[in-house]
Design an enzyme around this catalytic site. Structure first.
Site, short mmCIF file in Angstrom:
data_model
loop_
_atom_site.label_atom_id
_atom_site.label_comp_id
_atom_site.label_asym_id
_atom_site.label_seq_id
_atom_site.Cartn_x
_atom_site.Cartn_y
_atom_site.Cartn_z
N GLU A 34 0.87 -1.16 0.00
CA GLU A 34 0.00 0.00 0.00
C GLU A 34 0.92 1.23 0.00
O GLU A 34 1.82 1.31 0.83
CB GLU A 34 -0.89 0.02 1.25
CG GLU A 34 -1.84 1.19 1.21
CD GLU A 34 -2.75 1.31 2.43
OE1 GLU A 34 -2.71 0.43 3.31
OE2 GLU A 34 -3.50 2.31 2.48
N ARG A 259 5.51 -12.95 9.42
CA ARG A 259 6.14 -11.67 9.12
C ARG A 259 7.46 -11.55 9.86
O ARG A 259 7.70 -12.24 10.85
CB ARG A 259 5.20 -10.51 9.44
CG ARG A 259 4.87 -10.32 10.90
CD ARG A 259 3.72 -9.34 11.09
NE ARG A 259 4.05 -8.00 10.63
CZ ARG A 259 3.36 -7.35 9.69
NH1 ARG A 259 2.35 -7.91 9.10
NH2 ARG A 259 3.69 -6.13 9.36
N LYS A 269 4.62 0.82 8.71
CA LYS A 269 4.72 2.14 8.05
C LYS A 269 4.05 3.21 8.90
O LYS A 269 4.53 4.34 8.98
CB LYS A 269 4.04 2.08 6.68
CG LYS A 269 4.79 1.26 5.65
CD LYS A 269 4.16 1.44 4.27
CE LYS A 269 3.80 0.16 3.59
NZ LYS A 269 2.38 -0.17 3.65
#
Ligand code: ATP
Ligand code: MG
Length: 552
Positions: A34, A259, A269
């Site tokens: 994104e 992850r 982020k």
């Protein structure tokens, strides 16, 4: 230790099997960020995995921007992400934007409505949450879930036309409010957001939600293996539901992996943006940031990051990796490449009182201690030098073998010097160390008369260039900040940056460019900072110290 492409993992096994059994003739993966921030080292793990699989099995990888939330997204992020993927050494086969598919997504939502599988709901966000129930309590039917197909079609079209305000209505999938999987309890698939989109401008004021958009994007692109992180495992039934009920021609498969989490690091982020917005760092590329841009400016290499990502591998269980492990791969990569030079970070003047005042000689020093082919260079040596403050002690502690009054040491690549006396300022601080040198002891002359216990580095005061050296410590103090229930901004290390004014020998860097790598004798690996270096001022970032106790 470095292993390009060969690390076995469960995803690689799935891919290999799918090709072997003929389920696929060619694999297509995607990396779907994104564009709401800069990429971090966690993304590197996903990039190395997705592009690595396509490279190994001669498939394709799409770079796809998952740009379905106009409020947080920006073209600055799109550009930085492209740059970072390329810098990591990968190239995409196709570049797509989720927003390219907004028309098709809208049509598929209309299809769901027509099939009685979606409805427009007027509950507030708060109410939707309440009605959804919990892990132990089943959800309650929305009072709007029985709207007719005609009414839903009309309302959805009017949502699109902008007749309603943000939050007034949503489109929801009609699945199962009693499902044991909360994700299946009539999830929202479209919401209203009167916001300008970085790609589609003001064309849309309704935007698809991630859970709806992502499977359609994968299906449209014919993604064979849609690899995502573990938190989406419980979303997989929904992923499959949307692909099926939207009657997508191609059926992609979602596979989850753990992850990357790292000690002393925040990996999101959103959090990293907070560090930028609060000016705790000097930008997304601050050398203390775990962003790809930050690591690049810090002097990390793509090779080291790739090798690290391969080594940590791909697993089904979450774990936290020691950030020193990345440094291990970094040293391994830098060792043969970095140019050796001498620099003094905390200078103390050293005067050789018996060395002729107007004389300079050139002494020969190796360019890379680990690579003979790198040759040697000539470094000027004269009566006045700088040494590190910590290489002198007026009153030596036990086992201190460096310089102190009466003691003799070797100046690297040059001579033995013996300390005779010191000069002090009015506060009693030593400002100058006086020595005599022995011309017989020149390095390489074969002198064996006596030995010294220490060799120290130095730079020539007359010819060395002043330079700024920036040393870093972890930005985040705790080892697992996100698990401690504290807000990570409370755990910022106030001493994460140390700025020193020192000197560096001239010969080594006269042609140096930003991001060139140096091994500064005894001080560590450094790179030329790309932000603060000017034609007047040289600024170095310490990439990493020379040694660590970390063992792989
Ligand atoms: P962030 O919270 O930092 O925004 P995200 O998962 O929302 O992370 P995306 O831009 O949506 O970020 O992610 C793009 C891809 O990178 C996704 O496939 C995601 O699974 C992967 N990814 C993100 N963070 C990590 C991580 N820490 N380890 C491995 N893969 C990650
Ligand atoms: Mg995200």
């Amino acid at each position: 230790m470095s292993m390009e492409n060969t690390t076995s993992n469960f995803i690689r096994n799935i891919v290999a099997e799918d090709l072997q059994t003929g389920k696929h003739n060619e694999i297509i993966t995607r990396f779907p960020p994104e564009p709401n921030g800069y990429l971090h080292v966690g993304h590197a793990k996903s990039i190395v995995l997705n592009f690595g699989l396509a490279d190994e099995f001669k498939g394709k990888t799409n770079l796809r921007f998952d740009d379905t939330n106009p409020v947080k997204e920006d073209t600055e992020y799109v550009e930085s992400i492209k740059e970072d993927v390329k810098w990591l050494g990968f190239d995409w086969d196709n570049l797509y934007f989720a927003s390219d598919y907004f028309d098709e997504m809208y049509d598929r939502a209309v299809l769901l409505i027509k099939k009685g599988k979606a409805y427009v709901c007027d509950l507030t966000a708060e109410q939707i949450k309440e009605y959804r129930g919990t892990l132990t309590v089943p959800g309650t039917q929305s009072p709007y879930s029985e709207r007719s197909v005609e009414e839903n079609l009309d309302l959805f079209e009017r949502m699109k036309k902008g007749e309603f305000k943000d939050g007034e209505k949503v489109l929801r999938a009609k699945i199962d409010m009693a499902s044991s999987n909360i994700n299946m309890r009539d999830p929202i698939i479209y919401r209203i957001a009167h916001a300008t989109h970085h790609n589609t401008g003001d064309k849309w004021c309704i935007y698809p939600m991630y859970d709806f958009a992502h499977p359609l994007e994968d299906a449209i692109e014919g993604i064979t293996h849609s690899i995502c992180t573990l938190e989406f495992e419980a979303h997989r039934p929904l992923y499959d539901w949307f692909v099926r009920e939207c009657e997508m021609a191609y059926i992609p498969r979602q596979i989850e992996f753990a992850r990357l989490n790292m000690t002393n690091t925040v990996m999101s982020k959103r959090k990293l943006k907070l560090l930028v917005d609060e000016a705790i760092v000097d930008g997304w590329d601050d050398p203390r940031m775990p962003t790809i841009a930050g690591l690049r400016r810090r002097g990390y290499t793509p090779e080291a990051i790739r090798n690290f990502c391969r080594e940590i591998g791909v697993a089904k269980g979450d774990s936290t990796v020691d950030s020193q492990m990345l440094d291990f791969f970094l040293r391994e990569d830098l060792q043969p490449k970095a140019v050796l030079a001498m620099a003094v970070l905390k200078p103390l003047k050293l005067v050789i009182t018996n060395y002729p005042e107007d004389q300079t000689e050139m002494v020969e020093v190796e360019n890379n201690a680990n690579n003979e082919e790198a040759g040697t260079r000539l470094v000027p040596f004269s009566r006045e030098l700088y040494i590190e403050q910590e290489d002198f002690m007026e009153e030596p502690v036990k086992k201190y073998f460096r310089l102190f009054p009466g003691n003799e040491v070797r100046l690297k690549g040059a001579y033995f010097v013996k300390c005779t006396d010191v000069v002090k300022d009015e506060n009693g601080n030593v400002t100058e160390v006086h020595c005599t040198y022995d011309p017989e002891t020149k390095s390489g002359s074969g002198f064996t008369g006596r030995k010294v216990k220490a060799t120290i580095h130095w730079v020539d005061a007359q010819t060395a260039s002043p330079a700024e050296f920036r040393l870093f410590e972890p930005l985040i103090l705790d080892d697992a900040p996100e698990n401690e229930g504290k807000h990570f901004l409370e755990q910022i290390n106030p001493h994460s940056l140390e700025v020193l004014d020192g000197y560096i020998e001239n010969a080594a860097f006269k042609d140096a460019m930003p991001l060139d790598k140096f091994q500064l004798v005894r001080n560590g690996f450094f790179t030329v900072d790309s932000k603060y270096t000017t034609s007047e001022k040289l600024v170095f970032n310490r990439i990493v110290s020379l040694k660590s106790s970390f063992k792989l």
